[in-house]
Design an enzyme around this catalytic site. Structure first.
Site, mmCIF file in Angstrom:
data_model
loop_
_atom_site.group_PDB
_atom_site.id
_atom_site.type_symbol
_atom_site.label_atom_id
_atom_site.label_comp_id
_atom_site.label_asym_id
_atom_site.label_seq_id
_atom_site.Cartn_x
_atom_site.Cartn_y
_atom_site.Cartn_z
ATOM 1 N N HIS A 7 17.104 1.406 20.884
ATOM 2 C CA HIS A 7 17.150 1.155 22.343
ATOM 3 C C HIS A 7 16.619 -0.235 22.705
ATOM 4 O O HIS A 7 16.803 -0.683 23.843
ATOM 5 C CB HIS A 7 16.342 2.199 23.113
ATOM 6 C CG HIS A 7 16.903 3.586 23.031
ATOM 7 N ND1 HIS A 7 18.206 3.874 23.373
ATOM 8 C CD2 HIS A 7 16.346 4.760 22.637
ATOM 9 C CE1 HIS A 7 18.428 5.175 23.189
ATOM 10 N NE2 HIS A 7 17.322 5.731 22.735
ATOM 11 N N HIS A 61 21.156 9.767 20.988
ATOM 12 C CA HIS A 61 21.152 8.844 22.128
ATOM 13 C C HIS A 61 21.939 7.577 21.778
ATOM 14 O O HIS A 61 21.906 7.127 20.629
ATOM 15 C CB HIS A 61 19.716 8.462 22.501
ATOM 16 C CG HIS A 61 18.853 9.648 22.813
ATOM 17 N ND1 HIS A 61 18.012 10.224 21.875
ATOM 18 C CD2 HIS A 61 18.735 10.376 23.939
ATOM 19 C CE1 HIS A 61 17.394 11.262 22.437
ATOM 20 N NE2 HIS A 61 17.811 11.384 23.683
ATOM 21 N N ASP A 111 18.060 13.695 16.095
ATOM 22 C CA ASP A 111 17.799 14.448 17.320
ATOM 23 C C ASP A 111 19.050 15.122 17.895
ATOM 24 O O ASP A 111 18.981 15.747 18.960
ATOM 25 C CB ASP A 111 17.109 13.574 18.383
ATOM 26 C CG ASP A 111 17.688 12.174 18.472
ATOM 27 O OD1 ASP A 111 18.734 11.904 17.840
ATOM 28 O OD2 ASP A 111 17.089 11.341 19.177
HETATM 29 ZN ZN LIG Z 1 17.450 9.552 19.953
#
Ligand SMILES: [Zn+2]
Length: 331
Positions: free
Chosen positions: A122, A160, A245
């Site tokens: 990120h 993500h 995840d």
């Molecule tokens: Zn993640």
């Protein structure tokens, strides 16, 4: 052999009761030990150099981040926390990935797994966010380019979207960023219609998947989008932003991937890497259920050693995605 990078500094990134905590590394190390995974050569991660970091990040931003940690740290945003030891941890995580690139390019070893934290994908060129300080996979990809590798493929299977890696390489035709990620989900980027910019147009391959997506869809996208794109792109290095995840037990997302799903994806990428004679670098990203994380890392390491994808995933599940990317790739 698979190089296994670790460093005690990963324990010095203190986040309190945060889901991204040192227990994750403890869980991975315990699972690897309990499984007696063969074929691993442990390496203590060095620090990334300023020159290595500057290839993916803005130097002034890095200096501010280092100073923030040196002064004791605190909250960077609502999700992201740093402590005094966080800068050292981030330097070791990025340094591991760069050292792995150096050693893999020599050719004695064909794969490496970096089991360090904090995660990185990120982190943008000038912004720390989403539990991430330094984008280790991006620093490693840029390092490989500087070492003369013409093309690097990054597969990000963290649940993500890796907005940071996408942002850093969005205009580059030399680093292809492919991501399988939950949708809708943090950070909200990763629309399938976004395929990069300028000279990088076509070299971002975003595959958002719906809530509840499991092994069937994740392996179909790996087998029938990522693998054929990789064969066409012919990277000299394959890097995986390996978050775990999307596992069904993970508390932060709602996908249904199992250890066997990670095993299958890793086997496919190991096979593609072997076929292309490209080394395989795997960097830990997310994964917040300690048991699922440990088991999934062990499954990934097994697959990297043995390869042998079944190739039995369902092409039709990937077809809506393949159709979208035919403008740029022969799918
Ligand atoms: Zn993640």
């Amino acid at each position: 052999m698979t190089l296994l990078y670790t460093h005690p500094a990963s324990y010095g990134h203190e986040t309190g009761s945060h889901p991204e905590n040192a227990g994750r590394i403890r869980a991975i190390e315990a699972a690897i030990e309990a499984a007696s995974v063969p074929g691993l050569a442990e390496v203590e991660a060095p620090r990334a150099s300023q020159e290595q970091l500057n290839r993916a990040h803005d130097p002034e931003h890095l200096a501010a981040l280092a100073a923030f940690c040196a002064s004791g740290g605190g909250m960077i945003d609502l999700d992201t926390v740093a402590s005094e030891g966080s800068w050292e941890a981030a330097l070791r995580a990025a340094g591991a990935a760069c050292d792995a690139v150096d050693r893999l390019l020599v050719g004695d070893d064909s794969s490496a797994f970096c089991a360090l934290r904090p995660p990185g994908h990120h982190a943008e060129r000038s912004k720390a966010m989403g539990f991430c300080l330094v984008n280790h996979v991006a620093v490693a990809a840029a390092h490989a380019r500087a070492r003369g590798v013409e093309r690097v493929l990054v597969l990000d299977w963290d649940v993500h979207h890796g907005n940071g890696t996408e942002e850093i390489f969005k205009a580059s035709p030399s680093v292809l960023y492919a991501s399988i990620h939950g949708w809708p989900l943090y950070p909200g980027t990763g629309d399938i219609a976004y395929t990069g910019e300028g000279e990088g147009e076509g070299f971002t391959v975003n595959m958002p998947v719906p809530t509840g997506a499991g092994d069937d869809l994740f392996t179909a996208l790996t087998d029938h989008v990522v693998a054929p794109v990789a064969r066409e792109f012919e990277p000299g290095l394959i890097a995986i932003s390996a978050g775990f995840d999307a596992h069904f037990a993970d508390p932060l997302a709602s996908c249904e991937v199992t250890e066997d799903g990670y095993r299958e994806m890793a086997a496919t990428m190991a096979d593609v890497a072997a076929e292309l004679e490209a080394p395989l670098l795997i960097c830990l990203e997310g994964g917040y259920d300690p048991g699922a994380l440990g088991a999934s890392v062990v499954a990934t390491l097994d697959a990297v050693r043995m390869g042998g994808t079944t190739g039995g995933s369902d092409t039709s599940l990937a077809e809506p995605y393949r159709e979208r990317f035919r403008k740029h790739w022969a799918l």
